[in-house]
Design a protein around this motif. Sequence first.
Motif, short mmCIF file in Angstrom:
data_model
loop_
_atom_site.label_atom_id
_atom_site.label_comp_id
_atom_site.label_asym_id
_atom_site.label_seq_id
_atom_site.Cartn_x
_atom_site.Cartn_y
_atom_site.Cartn_z
N ALA A 1 42.15 37.02 34.10
CA ALA A 1 41.27 36.11 35.24
C ALA A 1 40.12 35.42 34.45
O ALA A 1 40.04 34.23 35.02
CB ALA A 1 40.63 37.14 36.25
N THR A 2 39.32 35.84 33.56
CA THR A 2 38.27 35.27 33.02
C THR A 2 38.61 34.46 31.81
O THR A 2 38.22 33.28 31.88
CB THR A 2 37.20 36.21 32.73
OG1 THR A 2 37.82 37.07 31.59
CG2 THR A 2 36.49 37.17 33.93
N ALA B 1 44.27 42.45 33.44
CA ALA B 1 43.80 41.53 34.82
C ALA B 1 42.47 40.95 34.64
O ALA B 1 42.44 39.74 34.86
CB ALA B 1 44.04 42.29 35.97
N ASP B 2 41.41 41.64 34.36
CA ASP B 2 40.20 41.04 34.22
C ASP B 2 40.04 40.17 32.97
O ASP B 2 39.32 38.95 33.24
CB ASP B 2 39.21 42.54 33.94
CG ASP B 2 39.24 43.34 35.07
OD1 ASP B 2 39.55 42.99 36.18
OD2 ASP B 2 38.33 44.47 34.87
N ARG B 3 40.62 40.57 31.84
CA ARG B 3 40.51 39.55 30.90
C ARG B 3 41.38 38.33 31.23
O ARG B 3 41.00 37.14 30.91
CB ARG B 3 41.33 40.09 29.68
CG ARG B 3 40.45 41.28 29.21
CD ARG B 3 40.50 41.38 27.37
NE ARG B 3 40.27 40.32 26.81
CZ ARG B 3 41.18 39.86 25.58
NH1 ARG B 3 42.09 40.83 25.14
NH2 ARG B 3 41.01 38.84 24.91
N SER C 1 44.37 46.85 34.70
CA SER C 1 42.92 46.59 35.17
C SER C 1 42.42 45.81 34.07
O SER C 1 41.70 44.70 34.24
CB SER C 1 42.18 47.59 35.80
OG SER C 1 41.82 48.60 34.85
N ILE C 2 42.53 46.33 33.00
CA ILE C 2 41.70 45.63 31.76
C ILE C 2 42.42 44.35 31.49
O ILE C 2 42.08 43.32 31.29
CB ILE C 2 41.74 46.65 30.59
CG1 ILE C 2 41.07 47.82 30.78
CG2 ILE C 2 41.23 45.79 29.23
CD1 ILE C 2 41.19 48.68 29.50
N TRP D 1 43.20 40.76 41.19
CA TRP D 1 41.76 40.57 41.47
C TRP D 1 41.55 40.12 42.73
O TRP D 1 42.44 39.27 43.25
CB TRP D 1 41.20 39.94 40.49
CG TRP D 1 41.58 38.29 40.07
CD1 TRP D 1 41.32 37.36 40.88
CD2 TRP D 1 42.56 37.96 39.21
NE1 TRP D 1 41.74 36.09 40.58
CE2 TRP D 1 42.80 36.45 39.50
CE3 TRP D 1 43.11 38.41 38.21
CZ2 TRP D 1 43.49 35.76 38.53
CZ3 TRP D 1 44.10 37.64 37.50
CH2 TRP D 1 44.19 36.07 37.60
#
Length: 269
Positions: free
Chosen positions: A166-167, A162-164, A159-160, A115
């Motif tokens: 990161a948050t 990585a997004d989860r 991407s899914i 990210w």
Amino acid sequence: MNLPPNATPEPAVLAPPAVELRQYTLKPGKRDTLIDIFDGRLIEGQEEAGMTIIGQFRDLDRQDMFVWMRGFDGMDARRDALATFYGGPVWAAHSNAANATMIDSDDVLLLKPAWPGAGFDLSGAPRDSLADDNKSNRNKALSAIVVIQIHHLRPGAESIFADRFATEMAPLMTAPGARLLAAFVTEHAENSFPRLPVRASENVFISVMRFDSAQTHPRHEAALAGSPAWQVFWQAARPDLTQPTETLRLSPTSRSRLGNSQHLLDQRC
């Protein structure tokens, strides 16, 4: 990090975004020989050609493995830098000695930050100069370790995941003696320097952690395993994993920019 009054935080110095994770299988007993060549002869030549040597390590669990990472400003820059270095005088002078230590050098993952801002921050992490370094320093054991976890994912899931991560997960990673340094996913661009193979079919998410000591790592893992948020994340992620996670426990060489300096991590406090 608590700064003195009126002090200005050091600006981030991000490593280049195109990163190679390279794992070399060496002939028995030849790892220190390669480290001596690499740290003493090959770092500056590669950087003068246009790349950044991010970190180089002994694998703590595989005595004949040498692991290292380097970065490039992009895929075209990677092509040009590699052509310059491998066609240049430094590699010509030392390639025979380096290659003589190796069984396999083709285990290479081509990566990009997972990210924005997930790459390495190298501010406050100068490399020891050759003048300050000697063979005994290059071969000494260092207390801090770097742990790389490689999560193999089904195609399209990076991407899914990585997004989860990161948050939900990144905020849980920092603890006393532990710090998340960077996170990457596979760079699926065409290999811009085919002379050096990469594992092009891989779909991975990689986290890079720094621990004050080898003992800190299992304590940190146990604390995470007991976290409800951690358990929920991995339960949801399990269908996207295609094989067991690889964990690399790495001891930095004395000229590695990663792992040797605590203040490297404090820049993100």
